[in-house]
Structures are given as C-alpha cells and as structure tokens.
Design an enzyme around this catalytic site. Structure first.
Site, short mmCIF file in Angstrom:
data_model
loop_
_atom_site.label_atom_id
_atom_site.label_comp_id
_atom_site.label_asym_id
_atom_site.label_seq_id
_atom_site.Cartn_x
_atom_site.Cartn_y
_atom_site.Cartn_z
N VAL A 7 3.02 11.21 1.88
CA VAL A 7 2.51 10.79 3.18
C VAL A 7 1.32 9.85 2.98
O VAL A 7 0.26 10.27 2.49
CB VAL A 7 2.09 12.01 4.03
CG1 VAL A 7 1.61 11.54 5.40
CG2 VAL A 7 3.23 13.00 4.15
N ASN A 11 2.78 4.53 5.84
CA ASN A 11 4.18 4.93 5.68
C ASN A 11 4.32 6.28 5.00
O ASN A 11 3.44 6.69 4.23
CB ASN A 11 4.95 3.89 4.85
CG ASN A 11 5.11 2.57 5.56
OD1 ASN A 11 5.49 2.52 6.73
ND2 ASN A 11 4.81 1.48 4.88
N ASP A 109 -2.67 10.93 -3.48
CA ASP A 109 -1.82 9.84 -4.00
C ASP A 109 -2.34 9.33 -5.34
O ASP A 109 -1.54 9.01 -6.24
CB ASP A 109 -1.74 8.69 -2.99
CG ASP A 109 -3.12 8.17 -2.56
OD1 ASP A 109 -4.12 8.91 -2.67
OD2 ASP A 109 -3.19 7.02 -2.10
N ASP A 132 -2.55 0.50 -7.00
CA ASP A 132 -1.61 0.89 -5.94
C ASP A 132 -1.89 0.06 -4.70
O ASP A 132 -2.95 0.17 -4.08
CB ASP A 132 -1.78 2.38 -5.64
CG ASP A 132 -0.70 2.91 -4.69
OD1 ASP A 132 0.05 2.09 -4.11
OD2 ASP A 132 -0.60 4.14 -4.52
#
Length: 258
Positions: A7, A11, A109, A132
C-alpha cells in the site's frame, strides 16, 4: 500461493506468488475512503479477470505507508480469503539491522525494498543504494552485512509535476515522457525536459554524494514507476527491479513463517 499487498500513498500494488515466481500482479489507486468490502470486490474482480482462483491463496502479507488502510485491508483478507494477513511492522523478522535514530520512523516500503535488495545483491560484497520512484523518491543505503544506514527523501516526480500544474495559471498537465531536446520549442516539451532531466540530475547528485559517504562505490538498484525512464537517461543505476517491493514481501513472509 501467497498474496502480497503493498500500500503506497498513490497506488496499491498486489501480486500472487507461486513459490518464488510472481504469476500475476495488479495496480490500483489508493483510496482511504474505501471499505473492506469495496477492496474485497475490487480484488475479486482482478482475480476473476486473470482466472486466478481466490481459494488457491494460502497466505497474505501486507505492507502499508497509509496506516488508516491497514484495518480495512485486514478485515478484507479475513472476510474474502478467510485468512489473517501478516503485516509488516515492529517485531517482524527482516534480517536487516536498522541503524536509524528511531527505527519506527522507517517506512515499511523502505524496509521491504532493503530486504529484497539484500537478498538479491549482498553477495556482490559492496554497499547498495536503493532508489524508489514512488509518491516520494527515496534513497536508501544498505551495507552488504545487512545494516540499513538511512538515506534521503525527495518529492516524487508525479506530485512535483502535479504541483507545477496546480500552482501556475498557464502550464498544462503533461505526460511524463522524454522530449526530443532539452532546449524545447513548446511549453509541453519544455516542462517534460525540466521534469525528466531535472530529476535525473537530482538522482545522480544524491547517488554521487551517498557513494562518497559509503567509501566511493555502491551498487545502485532502482524501482518504482519511473525507474526505467530515469535509468535510460543516467549511468548511476546498475539495475532496475520493477517488482522489488513485491519480492521483498515474499522474502519477509518466508522469514516469518518458519
């Protein structure tokens, strides 16, 4: 089979692994107002579209940088898959040592990406830099011993471009593709040149400084929606891993299921 759900602020990316093979994946918009049932119906439609039986899913793992969505997604897993998901957070075994002032501040993340990069590239015996390109552009430094050193966070390409459109009277929304020339003869191409080459310059500069702090060299891994576009214009990136986060979730599930 394993369902992995990442998550992000913009997006949500979900994928299904059959052992170590990613057999299908989907991307849809993050919506904080959606209920467990709405996400369940959305995922069911995606499973049906790819002819993937939902009853083949035997485990689920979720990482999220949007805390309000963890509860509805967990409820969705329990109702539509009859499974309690594993959630990336404090206490999960990662194999990564966080050398951060407050380890709880590190986004899920970034941890997941570090786990995947360590698994794939630590054998090279050199420091790693993970870039990223998400809602924010994150730069993470990782030693081959598994020590996560921290990094840098910059505004993402998408939100920066959107801000340019919203805060100016005459500049339009643009498609983020490389223009033919940096010296552009129309407004759309000029904006594309500024965004694409501006972010390439930012990335190269941050990576260069991080390499200096790491002793002069590092292996650079890029992921996220704009990774291929940036890699095409830069010599800083060694490899693009479009599904680095999903791989990291799979590895984390393996580590915590033994």
């Amino acid at each position: 089979m394993l369902l992995v759900i990442d998550v992000g602020n913009t997006n949500i990316v979900a994928g299904v692994f059959d052992d170590k093979e990613l057999v299908c994946h989907w991307r849809f918009s993050t919506d904080r107002s959606k209920t467990a049932d709405e996400y369940g119906i959305l995922l069911r439609s995606m499973f049906n579209y790819t002819r993937m039986p939902m009853d083949q899913i035997k485990a689920i793992i979720i990482s999220s940088v949007v805390p309000p969505l963890i509860v509805p997604l967990c409820h969705m897993c329990e109702r539509y898959f009859e499974l309690t998901p594993m959630v990336v957070g404090p206490g999960i075994k990662s194999g990564i040592s966080l050398r951060y002032d407050n380890p709880r501040e590190v986004g899920a993340d970034r941890i997941v990406n570090a786990v995947a990069a360590f698994d794939k590239y630590s054998k090279k015996g050199m420091p790693m830099i993970i870039v990223d390109f998400g809602t924010a552009t994150t730069f993470c430094a990782l030693l081959p011993t598994g020590e996560y050193l921290g990094g840098a966070i910059a505004p993402g390409i998408g939100i920066s471009t959107e801000a340019l459109f919203q805060r100016t009277a005459k500049l339009p929304r643009i498609e983020l593709i490389k223009p033919k020339n940096v010296i552009s003869r129309n407004t759309v191409n000029a904006m594309q040149a500024g965004v694409i080459y501006g972010f390439v310059g930012q990335m190269d500069g941050i990576v260069r400084h991080m390499k200096e702090e790491l002793g002069g060299n590092a292996f650079v891994v890029a992921t996220g929606g704009f990774a291929n576009t940036m890699a095409a214009e830069s010599d800083s990136i060694d490899v693009v891993e479009p599904f680095l986060t999903l791989d990291g979730l799979r590895i984390l599930h393996e580590k915590n299921s033994k």
